[in-house]
Design an enzyme around this catalytic site. Structure first.
Site, PDB file in Angstrom:
ATOM      1  N   ALA A   1      90.634  60.593  54.375  1.00 48.21           N
ATOM      2  CA  ALA A   1      90.374  61.999  54.672  1.00 48.21           C
ATOM      3  C   ALA A   1      91.688  62.723  54.880  1.00 48.21           C
ATOM      4  O   ALA A   1      92.685  62.122  55.286  1.00 48.21           O
ATOM      5  CB  ALA A   1      89.510  62.127  55.926  1.00 48.21           C
ATOM      6  N   ASP A   2      91.676  64.006  54.593  1.00 47.48           N
ATOM      7  CA  ASP A   2      92.809  64.856  54.923  1.00 47.48           C
ATOM      8  C   ASP A   2      92.262  66.202  55.362  1.00 47.48           C
ATOM      9  O   ASP A   2      91.355  66.735  54.726  1.00 47.48           O
ATOM     10  CB  ASP A   2      93.766  65.027  53.752  1.00 47.48           C
ATOM     11  CG  ASP A   2      95.115  65.516  54.227  1.00 47.48           C
ATOM     12  OD1 ASP A   2      95.952  64.666  54.583  1.00 47.48           O
ATOM     13  OD2 ASP A   2      95.325  66.750  54.291  1.00 47.48           O
ATOM     14  N   THR A   3      92.804  66.712  56.450  1.00 48.97           N
ATOM     15  CA  THR A   3      92.328  67.971  57.021  1.00 48.97           C
ATOM     16  C   THR A   3      93.465  68.971  57.086  1.00 48.97           C
ATOM     17  O   THR A   3      94.580  68.620  57.478  1.00 48.97           O
ATOM     18  CB  THR A   3      91.762  67.743  58.441  1.00 48.97           C
ATOM     19  OG1 THR A   3      90.691  66.795  58.361  1.00 48.97           O
ATOM     20  CG2 THR A   3      91.248  69.040  59.053  1.00 48.97           C
TER      21      THR A   3
ATOM     22  N   LYS B   1      95.448  59.112  49.177  1.00 49.85           N
ATOM     23  CA  LYS B   1      95.471  58.159  50.296  1.00 49.85           C
ATOM     24  C   LYS B   1      94.540  56.982  50.022  1.00 49.85           C
ATOM     25  O   LYS B   1      94.917  55.822  50.192  1.00 49.85           O
ATOM     26  CB  LYS B   1      95.050  58.852  51.599  1.00 49.85           C
ATOM     27  CG  LYS B   1      96.062  59.811  52.160  1.00 49.85           C
ATOM     28  CD  LYS B   1      95.516  60.490  53.407  1.00 49.85           C
ATOM     29  CE  LYS B   1      96.507  61.445  54.020  1.00 49.85           C
ATOM     30  NZ  LYS B   1      95.974  62.079  55.244  1.00 49.85           N
TER      31      LYS B   1
END
Length: 185
Positions: free
Chosen positions: A66-68, A50
């Protein structure tokens, strides 16, 4: 200039707590093209993809990505596609401890890159069928990894957390703050 590689209202709200002035631009990546690795490696690879996708458009900017994801018994639980999938997720998590992983990728305006994965353990109360149905009736599972948001009706499912509360919301601001301020390594 600071760019958040997301249009998530939750991430924007959290980032405003530490960075009052930023622009939000979603990253355009094909998440299915990335290999599914173990949960920490996977969220880090998504955050990296990203962030890197925005570098050509904003070469002199600080970019935050960010990725969660939620993981239970080694299996990733992304955003449910429908109510039935949300029910499966919430039912499985009842009375159990799962992990919430957020991969952070930060490219500072000087070009240096910092990455980190933050992990939080979350334990749900044991849940009856009525508890699950009551939660699902709120529609709070939509667009949430693991089918819940700890900041809304999902809070009633949570018995305890060990780690960063804001990580469970999708942006561990304490860690991010330190990444933004730290001296280059």
């Amino acid at each position: 200039m600071i760019i958040l590689a997301s249009h998530s209202p939750r991430r924007q709200e959290l980032l405003k707590r530490i960075v009052p002035d930023f622009e939000s631009h979603p990253a355009s990546i094909n998440e299915r093209a990335l290999p599914v690795l173990d949960p920490p490696a996977y969220v880090q690879s998504l955050a990296t993809a990203k962030g890197q996708s925005l570098v050509p458009s904003y070469p002199g900017a600080t970019i935050i990505a960010a990725d969660t994801m939620v993981a239970f018994q080694g299996k990733l639980l992304g955003k449910p596609h429908d109510r039935a999938e949300a029910k499966q997720m919430i039912t499985a998590l009842g009375g159990q401890t799962h992990q919430v992983y957020t991969g952070l990728w930060v490219r500072l305006d000087n070009g240096s890159v910092r990455q980190q994965v933050v992990t939080t353990d979350v334990t749900f109360w044991p849940l009856s069928e009525a508890d699950v149905e009551s939660y699902l009736a709120e529609d709070a599972y939509q667009d949430k990894a693991g089918a819940y948001g700890i900041q809304d009706a999902g809070a009633l499912l949570v018995k305890s957390i060990h780690g960063d509360f804001y990580n469970v919301m999708g942006l561990p601001i304490s860690t991010l703050y330190r990444m933004l301020l730290a001296e280059p390594q």
